[in-house]
Scaffold this motif. Structure first.
Motif, short mmCIF file in Angstrom:
data_model
loop_
_atom_site.label_atom_id
_atom_site.label_comp_id
_atom_site.label_asym_id
_atom_site.label_seq_id
_atom_site.Cartn_x
_atom_site.Cartn_y
_atom_site.Cartn_z
N VAL A 1 -4.67 -17.58 17.64
CA VAL A 1 -3.53 -16.80 17.14
C VAL A 1 -3.88 -15.31 17.06
N THR A 2 -2.83 -14.50 17.10
CA THR A 2 -3.01 -13.05 16.99
C THR A 2 -2.23 -12.57 15.78
N LEU A 3 -2.84 -11.70 14.99
CA LEU A 3 -2.12 -11.10 13.86
C LEU A 3 -2.49 -9.63 13.76
N GLN A 4 -1.75 -8.91 12.92
CA GLN A 4 -2.09 -7.50 12.68
C GLN A 4 -3.00 -7.44 11.46
N TRP A 5 -4.04 -6.61 11.56
CA TRP A 5 -4.98 -6.44 10.45
C TRP A 5 -4.85 -4.99 9.97
N VAL A 6 -4.49 -4.78 8.71
CA VAL A 6 -4.19 -3.44 8.21
C VAL A 6 -4.93 -3.18 6.89
N GLU A 7 -5.66 -2.09 6.83
CA GLU A 7 -6.31 -1.70 5.57
C GLU A 7 -5.24 -1.27 4.58
N ALA A 8 -5.23 -1.84 3.39
CA ALA A 8 -4.17 -1.52 2.42
C ALA A 8 -4.60 -1.86 1.01
N ASP A 9 -4.27 -0.98 0.06
CA ASP A 9 -4.48 -1.22 -1.36
C ASP A 9 -3.25 -1.95 -1.91
N ALA A 10 -3.46 -3.08 -2.57
CA ALA A 10 -2.34 -3.87 -3.10
C ALA A 10 -1.51 -3.08 -4.11
N GLU A 11 -2.08 -2.04 -4.71
CA GLU A 11 -1.34 -1.25 -5.70
C GLU A 11 -0.49 -0.16 -5.05
N ASN A 12 -0.65 0.00 -3.75
CA ASN A 12 0.06 1.09 -3.06
C ASN A 12 0.17 0.72 -1.59
N LEU A 13 1.00 -0.27 -1.31
CA LEU A 13 1.05 -0.83 0.05
C LEU A 13 1.70 0.12 1.04
N PRO A 14 1.11 0.28 2.23
CA PRO A 14 1.66 1.20 3.23
C PRO A 14 2.74 0.53 4.08
N PHE A 15 3.68 -0.17 3.45
CA PHE A 15 4.72 -0.88 4.19
C PHE A 15 6.08 -0.50 3.62
N GLU A 16 7.10 -0.63 4.49
CA GLU A 16 8.47 -0.26 4.12
C GLU A 16 9.03 -1.20 3.06
N ASP A 17 9.99 -0.70 2.30
CA ASP A 17 10.72 -1.53 1.34
C ASP A 17 11.36 -2.72 2.09
N GLU A 18 11.38 -3.86 1.47
CA GLU A 18 12.16 -5.04 1.93
C GLU A 18 11.87 -5.41 3.38
N SER A 19 10.61 -5.27 3.81
CA SER A 19 10.33 -5.45 5.24
C SER A 19 9.73 -6.82 5.60
N TYR A 20 9.51 -7.70 4.61
CA TYR A 20 8.93 -9.01 4.93
C TYR A 20 9.77 -10.15 4.36
N ASP A 21 9.77 -11.28 5.08
CA ASP A 21 10.44 -12.49 4.59
C ASP A 21 9.58 -13.19 3.54
N VAL A 22 8.26 -13.10 3.73
CA VAL A 22 7.33 -13.71 2.77
C VAL A 22 6.21 -12.72 2.47
N VAL A 23 5.93 -12.54 1.19
CA VAL A 23 4.79 -11.72 0.77
C VAL A 23 3.91 -12.63 -0.06
N MET A 24 2.66 -12.79 0.36
CA MET A 24 1.81 -13.79 -0.31
C MET A 24 0.42 -13.22 -0.55
N SER A 25 -0.30 -13.88 -1.47
CA SER A 25 -1.70 -13.51 -1.69
C SER A 25 -2.47 -14.71 -2.23
N SER A 26 -3.54 -15.05 -1.56
CA SER A 26 -4.39 -16.17 -1.97
C SER A 26 -5.62 -15.62 -2.69
#
Ligand SMILES: C[S@@+](CC[C@H](N)C(=O)[O-])C[C@H]1O[C@@H](n2cnc3c(N)ncnc32)[C@H](O)[C@@H]1O
Length: 273
Positions: free
Chosen positions: A92-117
């Motif tokens: 499988v292929t996915l995108q790997w992005v460096e990001a702080d969970a307290e300040n995510l570099p992603f647009e508002d309302e841009s995912y169907d699922v947001v998860m964290s294990s």
């Protein structure tokens, strides 16, 4: 804009999680958690999925295998190499992005699922994390987490290590709080309709002698390495080792030559309103 103190704190956290060998811990006993979260979130083909504090992609990779379009994000990009290798092996292929969970570099309302294990729970400001998880999830989308509980084995491990670890920075909240139902409800408030708040157990049978569990953590787990180094610097290493040995004996549910442990976690799944 992040303050200098915050930038320094996150740099310390990144260094901590990059130390030791977290990828081998996943392979030794944490692998069942990823598919568990993917199933709990109902992830399927074509969904846009963000995994926050994804590490080596323990949840991201099964999500991608379920056909989702997955972004694996983490404060510690040093972990991505192991994740990429595993993703490739799994086809499988996915995108790997460096990001702080307290300040995510992603647009508002841009995912169907947001998860964290067992991931976002380690960022120090819990309300900021909850706000970010909600912000990037579309209305009607799913927010899912697995969080170690305060009463379970990892909650107890952090209490055992606490007296030896450097003092937490001002305003930081202990990670296992995220494993309490009331804390989660308070953080998400009326923005998420929480449909699952269940406690489950991860069973661990990978170790023969119970103390091997503690040795595994001392060699591989960033928070344990930091606590042990601090104990050593303060002339308390012997006490630290004894506390960890006692902890392993206390939590062993198996025998002296075939250890068995159970680590309790909270499964959180809700719909973003
Ligand atoms: C116990 S690992 C979990 C990794 C993975 N989700 C899993 O299930 O194996 C905790 C992860 O949280 C990440 N982390 C810690 N603080 C973070 C933050 N502020 N923002 C994003 N990730 C963070 C660490 O780099 C590490 O990968």
């Amino acid at each position: 804009m992040a303050s200098t103190a915050d930038t320094e704190l996150k740099a310390r956290h990144r260094k901590m999680w990059a130390s030791g060998d977290y990828p081998s811990m996943v392979e030794t006993f944490l692998l069942p958690l990823g598919p568990k979260l993917v199933e709990a979130c109902g992830i399927g083909s074509g969904m846009r999925v963000l995994d926050v504090a994804a590490g080596t992609g323990n949840a991201s990779i099964p999500a991608a295998k379920a056909g989702a379009d997955v972004t694996a994000s983490d404060l510690t990009p040093e972990l991505f190499d192991a994740g990429r290798r595993r993703a490739e092996a799994e086809g499988v292929t996915l995108q790997w992005v460096e990001a702080d969970a307290e300040n995510l570099p992603f647009e508002d309302e841009s995912y169907d699922v947001v998860m964290s294990s067992i991931g976002a729970m380690f960022a120090p400001r819990h309300q900021d994390v909850a706000d970010e998880l909600v912000r990037v999830c579309r209305p009607g989308g799913t927010i899912g987490m697995l969080n170690w509980t305060p009463e379970g084995m990892i909650g107890a491990l952090f209490r055992t290590m606490g007296p030896f670890a450097p003092p937490p920075p001002p305003g930081a909240q202990p990670p296992p709080l995220w494993g309490g139902e009331d804390h989660v409800k308070e953080l998400f408030g009326d923005r998420v309709d929480l449909r699952t708040l269940d406690r489950e157990m991860l069973e661990i049978t990978a170790f023969e002698n119970p103390r091997d569990y503690g040795e595994h953590f001392k060699e591989r787990y960033g928070p344990t390495i930091v606590a042990q180094n601090n104990a050593r610097n303060n002339g308390m290493e012997e006490e630290f080792n004894k506390a960890l040995d006692d902890f392993c004996e206390e939590w062993n549910l198996g025998t002296d030559d075939k250890a068995r442990f159970e680590q309790e976690y909270l499964v959180v799944v809700g719909t973003r309103k």
